[in-house]
Design a protein around this motif. Structure first.
Motif, PDB file in Angstrom:
ATOM      1  N   ARG A  22      -7.345  17.757  27.523  1.00 47.14           N
ATOM      2  CA  ARG A  22      -6.158  18.116  29.214  1.00 47.14           C
ATOM      3  C   ARG A  22      -6.150  16.921  30.090  1.00 47.14           C
ATOM      4  N   HIS A  23      -6.446  16.066  29.335  1.00 45.70           N
ATOM      5  CA  HIS A  23      -5.442  14.813  30.288  1.00 45.70           C
ATOM      6  C   HIS A  23      -3.948  15.515  29.985  1.00 45.70           C
ATOM      7  N   PRO A  24      -3.112  15.102  30.846  1.00 42.74           N
ATOM      8  CA  PRO A  24      -1.434  15.308  31.103  1.00 42.74           C
ATOM      9  C   PRO A  24      -0.634  13.827  30.200  1.00 42.74           C
ATOM     10  N   ASP A  25      -2.046  13.014  30.105  1.00 43.09           N
ATOM     11  CA  ASP A  25      -1.012  12.104  29.028  1.00 43.09           C
ATOM     12  C   ASP A  25      -0.947  12.766  27.634  1.00 43.09           C
ATOM     13  N   ARG A  26      -2.812  12.732  27.201  1.00 39.30           N
ATOM     14  CA  ARG A  26      -2.546  13.651  25.795  1.00 39.30           C
ATOM     15  C   ARG A  26      -2.716  15.215  25.248  1.00 39.30           C
ATOM     16  N   ARG A  27      -2.950  15.534  26.585  1.00 36.69           N
ATOM     17  CA  ARG A  27      -2.871  17.306  25.567  1.00 36.69           C
ATOM     18  C   ARG A  27      -1.424  17.681  24.932  1.00 36.69           C
ATOM     19  N   ALA A  62       2.016  13.402  38.223  1.00 34.64           N
ATOM     20  CA  ALA A  62       0.148  14.343  37.570  1.00 34.64           C
ATOM     21  C   ALA A  62      -0.738  13.657  38.390  1.00 34.64           C
ATOM     22  N   ILE A  63      -0.897  12.845  38.349  1.00 38.04           N
ATOM     23  CA  ILE A  63      -2.012  11.892  39.015  1.00 38.04           C
ATOM     24  C   ILE A  63      -2.938  11.799  40.501  1.00 38.04           C
ATOM     25  N   VAL A  64      -3.649  11.786  40.458  1.00 40.32           N
ATOM     26  CA  VAL A  64      -4.627  11.339  41.911  1.00 40.32           C
ATOM     27  C   VAL A  64      -5.701  10.131  41.723  1.00 40.32           C
ATOM     28  N   ASN A  65      -5.217   9.005  42.250  1.00 38.30           N
ATOM     29  CA  ASN A  65      -5.864   8.045  41.746  1.00 38.30           C
ATOM     30  C   ASN A  65      -6.572   7.447  43.254  1.00 38.30           C
ATOM     31  N   ALA A  66      -7.860   6.903  43.545  1.00 43.16           N
ATOM     32  CA  ALA A  66      -8.386   6.635  44.394  1.00 43.16           C
ATOM     33  C   ALA A  66      -8.810   5.442  44.258  1.00 43.16           C
ATOM     34  N   ALA A  79      -3.892   5.072  31.075  1.00 43.25           N
ATOM     35  CA  ALA A  79      -5.237   5.766  30.412  1.00 43.25           C
ATOM     36  C   ALA A  79      -6.266   4.902  29.314  1.00 43.25           C
ATOM     37  N   SER A  80      -5.391   4.496  28.859  1.00 43.76           N
ATOM     38  CA  SER A  80      -5.958   3.796  27.745  1.00 43.76           C
ATOM     39  C   SER A  80      -6.446   1.929  28.073  1.00 43.76           C
ATOM     40  N   GLU A 138      11.553  13.364  28.645  1.00 39.92           N
ATOM     41  CA  GLU A 138      10.778  13.337  29.628  1.00 39.92           C
ATOM     42  C   GLU A 138       9.534  13.988  30.678  1.00 39.92           C
ATOM     43  N   ARG A 139       8.706  13.726  29.310  1.00 38.04           N
ATOM     44  CA  ARG A 139       7.568  14.929  29.854  1.00 38.04           C
ATOM     45  C   ARG A 139       7.127  14.606  31.269  1.00 38.04           C
ATOM     46  N   GLU A 140       7.035  13.965  32.323  1.00 39.94           N
ATOM     47  CA  GLU A 140       6.457  14.220  33.638  1.00 39.94           C
ATOM     48  C   GLU A 140       7.444  14.680  34.321  1.00 39.94           C
ATOM     49  N   SER A 141       8.743  15.378  33.703  1.00 46.29           N
ATOM     50  CA  SER A 141       9.848  15.657  34.787  1.00 46.29           C
ATOM     51  C   SER A 141       9.837  17.209  34.325  1.00 46.29           C
ATOM     52  N   TRP A 142       8.998  17.515  33.415  1.00 43.28           N
ATOM     53  CA  TRP A 142       9.591  19.188  33.651  1.00 43.28           C
ATOM     54  C   TRP A 142       8.126  20.295  33.643  1.00 43.28           C
ATOM     55  N   VAL A 143       8.427  21.005  35.018  1.00 42.08           N
ATOM     56  CA  VAL A 143       7.910  22.006  35.442  1.00 42.08           C
ATOM     57  C   VAL A 143       7.539  22.928  34.310  1.00 42.08           C
ATOM     58  N   THR A 144       6.584  23.606  34.440  1.00 40.63           N
ATOM     59  CA  THR A 144       6.625  25.071  33.453  1.00 40.63           C
ATOM     60  C   THR A 144       6.354  26.092  35.189  1.00 40.63           C
TER      61      THR A 144
END
Lengths: 486, 940
Positions: free
Chosen positions: B185-190, B121-125, B213-214, A283-289
């Motif tokens: 570099r997007h958190p979904d893609r990187r 890890a995203i902020v949306n407006a 994102a898509s 779960e990539r959103e769950s883990w922070v470096t």
């Protein structure tokens, strides 16, 4: 050295069954021991040289942890399966080991413990065979004789205990509520500093002759049963430390099929905190470096991360580190932006960078200055510091260290910055301070006294003055007359 | 009071200077202690328990709340943003905003942008009106959860506080300072070393499809510059941020300032800048780096309240940076703080909410004269079953609302109006008075069919009469025969100047209800404790008929207050409608002098055809209930021992004659039965076409049109005969019963006279029975009867109602975009495989509502168009009903006045069933319609 080790920490407001942590998750430490993703030592990809679990029990059974170690590969240990599915704890350490230093023996399995303190290490001490003797020599007999095995990790634990003892906290008789996170963190910082100091004493001739690599990878995990501190550290300004991740949330549950665990957030709380060399789930959103060269603290389900600011710390947001070193040691780091071998910043526009770096450097320094964290006042050093000096250091021995002061302030890790400012404004003084012989003097040296005076006496008085200089006493008095009734 | 911080070093150090050891620490060791505290403070009579104005149920935990002018926004554990209307509490919109829990919502001070931050890890407006995404902001760092977000309209800068201890910022205006977004570099893609690594088999874990994102590419995608971040802004998670102005003299009064609270226990003040390169400058740090997390903050003038772990609240002065006070507020963690109307609201992990009096440094300062009352708990109440995680305050329609969201998956809206001393009770009637009256009305268990509720019925009638009287009506209690429930009579007199020619309008309703047992636990609430849930008021009688009565009453009250009541409005509210209107006719006839002449009759006792289109009812069927009984001379006998062809069996005789009542295709065989039915006129047929077209356009599954039309006509303008049940005298087994009876009913249509039908039915059955040549006896008893009613849809009442409906409900029948997902959720209705008949299966009232019950509300979140440009929609649907209301035709005849019927509720109101409900907006709009009709009808 024990590079391809894996470590894992659980701290929760509720007890968790060991198996939910160690056996069941899709990338549990058991799985990691034969499918490690971040340790690419393909000659020996299996962490099959023993493992250990340490956990705290109900208080009535005593404050010491229960430790279970075995030299059998973790996936072969039927006793582990039996115990893990019937044991629950609030605080669990787990470790899987691949022997590189020390023999295959129960004595060499992590976690190590003394009294209520428990210790794990993932990484290795640079130039170990050249610092083992001075390290041992520094230790009081009690700690020297407490070392049973042959690993650098255990000697590092002995050094930690010695450090804690010298700080005035007897490791053998912990307070009922533990030593407190600040003390544990401070002792960790001092231990790291001490290891660096030992390494710096290795004569340059030996390093040249033996082509000795003196860089250390110091991912330590320590707990007193109440608080946990975990370091992620490399004694290099350009290399990446061995990987360390953390995850916090409110529930740790298997979703749908078995092993498909997920950290969930039903609120902002951190009822469950996990720290691990490799994530336990995909779960990539769950883990922070955990950032390189920082210390993660867990206290009462609050997670804190403090930077370890020394000559290896970089203020530059564009600074990137190379994962080559850790990779060479059979480890891979978890920074995403750094491509293997890259030593130069890989992102950012150069013209932008030159413009931004100084100001950002200043600001970061300011933000970390003791002014904000303690009551001591420091000169405005950011103006006098030269941007880039700190992060231009590429060799661990290139700069004289101005590592931590010894003082008993709970904010010693930031106090250090004041000396850093001294160092940058006056390099000769810095050189003197960097003399490790001086630093080895007992804690009652003058430096300490000056600092402790500053922090405990001068600070408050200065605080009054500055507080009184602004603010409106009349306003306060209007609403809170009792405050000024004296 | 003793310090609770004996064991805490940090605080002890803190208290050395400037106020050693005498920081007033209000200590409440346990929640019970509050009772004592409140008892002490109760002599001023201010102990106040706010009312639950509405309860909004969601299917996942509510982590964040924001409130705008018209809407409540909630962020959920599933990454959704859910929008409810403040006016009607209806669910307006639900969007998938993030892939993980929405941790913070922030509505910009100008109300133009709604920011959301989440665990992804995203902020949306978002545009707060239509929730279209305007900006999508990501960091190239591994930030973890984004706990807080704030926006400075002055500097057009977004600030986000994250799990990795950083505060980052991103300018929405200064595009040159931003790097061009690099999707890699997007958190979904990187690429991630671990998550995209391969196992030994060479396969990597499949990456979840980055849906957001898509598939949802609207809005600007912004990448935060690597340098636009303050690492270690705190040494813990950045839990909360506030954007304030003029709170501290450290920053210019007209300049935005950012305050952040961290997991390390410190609060920091940041000076902002419009130049993203300059970023944020720390100007003060309050508190110690001691891991006592700052979970929430609220600002009042230059005072800052912060909540920490274990129920500690701290009060800071931002000018002097002094800690003024420490309060042990709750037993658990205080998750959220709000300042509102000079009070501090705290809510925490134990589900309790508390209201405190404060120093009130802001604009309410004058009321703080009584110094001893500061930080008293004025009220505490159990707000949620779970942990309260978010709160918000707002003023709406004269009400002061405190809104809480919790991990029991719900949002509660608390009406705290009137709790502030300085709010003068104005003369105008507050919007929620209607709901409060209805709530009390519902609480009387006026079940007319059950003798044990006789007292409740009386008390309900008395309540109603008192309410009428309170608002200026002349009232009487009209007693009925046999001590049945009385009829409440009330008369509002119109403008005295027009006394001679003013019109008189009669509103007929009933205060009795059918019984409501919750023994099976099918009700989501106590049926007699009305509660608002998700835009609906639930309770026995809210729709049938107490809600409409209250709407009509408050429509009149509104006119009285506006001095616009020109006509006399007479209310006749009976208490036996659900039991066949026992004694109503007699009571009305007896008091005809009191009631006087009547020009128009209005009632509101039915429902729309579906849940969407307002309707007017102009026809009702009549009915006739009869019992047909066949008796034999012998007792119950054994069918084997005594049964033979010589034995005439009562049940067989009964079924034989009843079977003759209907022929092929259920056609009733009574001679001349259909003769009096009025022919279908073109105007009438046009109405049916109109209805079917509208219904099918809204939901094609209602089709095909011809079938639907035929089904409506069969129910509304065709009579029918039903056999309800048979009864036999003997027990189960091989018996021939001595007696057999059947309950039958006929639904009659206009122009079929009941007495005539009774005669024909009796004759038909007697004839048929005679032909059987049986030894048995036949008796027919008529149990109940009612005439059909047919109003004139073209008369002035209906025209006035029509205009009012069109004005109040806005354009009717405007095309509504239904979410495709909702449409696909609807169950596929399979053609019946059981019936061999090729006839189409008829539509039923429930089949018309299932679509709207399953589907989400319309997906349009539009700002209300001003009345001047309000588009005139089509007319409401003119419908008839298959059911019967005996009194309507009676009243028409008795007063020789035309009647009209305004359905207030929706088809899904579940009248007489479990979980009876009425939509809030239907209640409010019905009130408006009545107000308009009562004002304008006399002018026709």
């Amino acid at each position: 050295m024990n590079f391809p080790d894996l470590l894992q920490v659980y701290k929760g407001s509720d007890e968790i069954l060991l198996s939910k942590l160690i056996l069941d998750p899709s990338h549990s430490i058991l799985t990691q021991s034969f499918d490690s993703r971040l340790r690419l030592d393909m000659r020996r990809p299996h962490n099959g040289d023993g493992f250990g679990i340490g956990y705290y029990t109900e208080p009535k059974l005593g404050p010491e942890p229960c430790i279970f170690t075995s030299t059998i590969p973790a996936w072969n240990c039927v006793n582990l399966q039996r115990i893990a599915s019937k044991t629950a704890s609030h605080l669990i350490f787990a470790h899987v080991r691949a022997t590189t230093e020390g023999s295959l023996s129960d004595d060499n399995c992590h976690p190590f413990c003394h009294g209520s303190l428990m210790w794990m290490h993932n990484g290795g001490l640079g130039g170990w065979k050249h610092i083992k003797r001075p390290l041992g020599a520094r230790l009081a007999d009690k700690w020297y004789l407490g070392v049973h095995g042959g690993t650098d990790s255990e000697w590092a634990f002995a050094l930690y205990l010695d450090t804690l003892d010298r700080m005035g906290h007897d490791p053998s008789s912990p307070p009922a509520e533990g030593f407190g996170p600040s003390v544990l963190r401070q002792a960790m910082l001092k231990t790291i500093q001490q290891i660096n100091d030992f390494i710096k004493e290795i004569p340059q001739s030996i390093i040249d002759m033996e082509r000795l690599d003196t860089r250390s990878l110091l991912n330590f995990a320590l707990t007193d049963g109440h608080s946990v501190v975990c370091s992620r550290y490399v004694s290099s300004a350009t290399d990446e430390a061995a990987s360390l991740y953390y995850s916090s949330g409110t529930t740790w549950e298997a979703k749908s099929r078995k092993g498909d665990y997920q950290m969930d957030r039903r609120d902002k709380g951190a009822d469950i905190v996990l720290v691990a060399s490799e994530p336990l789930t995909f779960e990539r959103e769950s883990w922070v470096t955990v950032p390189t060269n920082s210390i993660l603290t867990i206290h009462r389900q609050t997670v804190m991360v403090h930077p370890i600011i020394d000559e290896y710390y970089s203020y530059n947001p564009y600074h990137s580190r190379s994962s080559q070193f850790a990779q060479d040691k059979g480890l891979v780091t978890n920074e995403k932006s750094a491509s293997p071998g890259a030593t130069t910043p890989s992102t950012g526009k150069p013209e932008n960078k030159t413009h931004l770096a100084p100001s950002n450097h200043q600001e970061t320094v300011q933000s970390l200055s003791p002014q904000m964290h303690a009551r001591t006042n420091v000169p405005d050093f950011s103006r006098s510091s030269t941007p880039g000096t700190t992060n231009s250091t590429s060799s661990p021995r290139a700069r004289s260290p101005d590592f931590y002061h010894r003082d008993s302030s709970p904010h010693a890790d930031f106090q250090r910055l004041s000396s850093h400012s001294d160092a940058t404004s006056s390099s000769s003084k810095s050189q003197e301070q960097g003399n490790t012989k001086k630093k080895r003097e007992p804690p009652q040296n003058t430096l300490l006294n000056v600092n402790s005076d500053t922090s405990q006496d001068a600070g408050p008085s200065r605080g009054i003055g500055s507080r009184a200089s602004f603010g409106d006493p009349a306003k306060i008095a209007k609403f809170f007359p009792e405050l000024h009734s004296k | 009071m003793a310090s609770v911080f004996g064991a805490r070093k940090a605080i002890q150090q803190q208290s050395i200077i400037p106020f050693p050891a005498d920081i007033p620490i209000a200590e409440y060791g346990s929640d019970e202690a509050y009772t004592i505290e409140r008892a002490g403070a109760a002599d001023d009579g201010k102990a106040f328990q706010p009312e639950l104005a509405h309860h909004l149920q969601n299917d996942s935990s509510i982590l964040s709340l924001a409130v705008g002018e018209k809407y409540i926004y909630a962020g959920t554990q599933d990454g959704e943003i859910v929008v409810w209307s403040l006016a009607s509490f209806e669910l307006i919109l639900r969007i998938q905003a993030h892939t993980r829990a929405v941790l913070c919502l922030y509505l910009s001070t100008d109300g133009k942008l709604l920011f959301s931050s989440a665990g992804d890890a995203i902020v949306n407006a978002w545009c707060p009106i239509n929730l279209k995404r305007q900006y999508h902001i990501y960091s190239t760092y591994d930030v973890g959860d984004v706990f807080s977000v704030a926006y400075s309209t002055q500097f057009e800068m977004v600030y986000l506080g994250a799990q990795n201890t950083s505060i980052q910022w991103c300018s929405l205006s200064n595009s040159t300072s931003r790097p061009p977004p690099n999707p890699e570099r997007h958190p979904d893609r990187r690429n991630h070393r671990f998550f995209d690594s391969t196992a030994h088999g060479g396969t990597s874990t499949p990456r979840p499809q980055p849906s957001r994102a898509s598939s949802n590419e609207d809005g600007n995608v912004l990448e935060i510059d690597k340098a636009h971040m303050r690492h270690y802004a705190h040494f813990g998670y950045v839990y909360c941020m506030l954007l304030v102005r003029g709170a501290s003299r450290v920053v210019d009064a007209d300049e935005d300032m950012l305050i952040s609270g961290g997991g390390d226990g410190t609060i920091k003040l940041w000076q902002l800048s419009g130049d993203p390169g300059t970023g944020i400058k720390e100007i003060a740090c309050l508190g110690e780096d001691d891991a006592e997390s700052v979970l929430s903050m609220a600002v009042d003038g230059s005072f800052l309240y912060s909540s920490k772990l274990d129920g500690i609240m701290e009060l800071w002065d931002l000018d002097t940076k002094q800690k003024l006070r420490v309060i042990k507020a709750h037993r658990g963690d205080v998750m959220t703080l709000q300042m509102g109307w000079g009070y501090l609201f705290s809510a925490g992990s134990n589900g309790l909410a508390r209201k405190y009096s404060t120093v009130q440094y802001g604009k309410y300062r004058n009321s703080s004269s009584n110094f001893s009352q500061k930080y008293h708990v004025l009220s505490q109440w159990k707000a949620h079953e779970g942990r309260i995680l978010a709160s918000a305050v707002t003023n709406f329609a004269g009400q002061q609302l405190y809104i809480t969201g919790a991990n029991d998956n719900s949002v509660s809206v608390w009406d705290i109006t009137g709790c502030a001393d300085e709010v003068e009770k104005s003369g105008e009637i507050m919007e929620d008075q209607l709901v409060k009256s209805l709530q009390e009305f519902v609480s009387y268990k006026t079940v007319s069919s059950r003798p044990d509720h006789a007292e409740d019925c009386r008390r309900g009638a008395t309540f109603l009469r008192t309410l009428f009287k309170k608002h200026g009506a002349q009232t009487e209690m009209l007693n009925t025969d046999n001590r049945h429930n009385p009829v409440v009579f009330a008369k509002f007199r119109g403008n005295p100047a027009t006394a001679s020619e003013r019109k008189k309008i009669l509103f007929y309703g009933h205060y009795d209800v059918v019984s409501a047992d919750d023994k099976q636990g099918n009700w989501i609430i106590d049926p007699f404790q009305m509660k608002g849930v998700n835009g609906y008021l639930y309770g026995r009688g809210v729709s049938d008929n107490k809600g409409p009565i209250m709407a009509a009453l408050y429509g009149v009250i509104d006119l009285v207050h506006a001095s616009q009541l020109d006509s006399d409005i007479i209310f006749l509210i009976e208490g036996e409608e659900e039991s066949g209107s026992r004694g109503f006719k007699e009571a009305v006839r007896r008091h005809k002098d009191l009631i006087g002449d009547i020009d128009y009759i209005i009632l509101a006792n039915s429902y729309w055809l579906d849940d969407e289109v307002p309707c007017l009812t102009y026809g009702l069927r009549g009915m006739l209930h009869a019992t047909v009984k066949v008796d034999s001379n012998h007792p119950d006998v054994h069918s084997g021992v005594d049964g033979s062809f010589m034995m005439d069996e009562p049940l067989f005789d009964l079924t034989t004659i009843l079977a003759k009542l209907k022929g092929l295709h259920n056609r009733i065989q009574i001679p001349g039965f259909y003769d009096d039915i009025l022919p279908l006129t073109a105007a009438e047929e046009a109405r049916y076409d109109d209805i079917t077209e509208t219904l099918i356009r809204r939901n094609p599954e209602n089709g095909p049109a011809e079938v639907l039309k035929a089904s409506l006509m069969a129910r509304w303008r065709e009579p029918n005969l039903t056999i309800h049940r048979y009864k036999v005298s003997g027990p189960d087994g091989s018996l021939v019963s001595a007696h057999a009876s059947a309950a039958i009913s006929l639904r009659l249509v206009p122009n079929q006279e009941v007495d005539d039908v009774i005669k024909r039915l009796t004759e038909f059955l007697n004839d048929a029975f005679a032909k059987l040549d049986t030894h048995n006896h036949l008796t027919i008893t008529i149990d109940n009867q009612a005439d059909a009613w047919l109003g004139d849809p073209d008369n002035e009442i209906f025209r006035t109602l029509e205009e009012a409906i069109m004005e109040v409900w806005g354009p009717i029948g405007a095309p509504v975009r239904r979410p495709s997902a909702a449409a696909s959720k609807q169950p596929q209705r399979k053609p019946s495989l059981v019936s061999p008949s090729l006839k189409p299966t008829p539509a039923t009232s429930s089949s018309l509502t299932t679509a709207s019950a399953a589907a989400l509300p319309p997906l349009e979140l539009t700002s209300e168009t001003p009345p001047s440009t309000k588009q005139k929609g089509r007319k409401p649907l003119y419908i008839r009903e298959g059911g019967s209301i005996p009194s309507i035709r009676f009243l028409e005849k008795e007063f020789n006045a035309p009647a009209a019927h305004l359905p207030c509720g929706q088809a899904s109101d579940s009248a007489h069933l479990d979980n009876e409900r009425l939509r809030v907006s239907n209640l409010y709009n019905s009130r408006k319609i009545f107000k308009k009709v009562f004002r304008e009808l006399p002018q026709k």
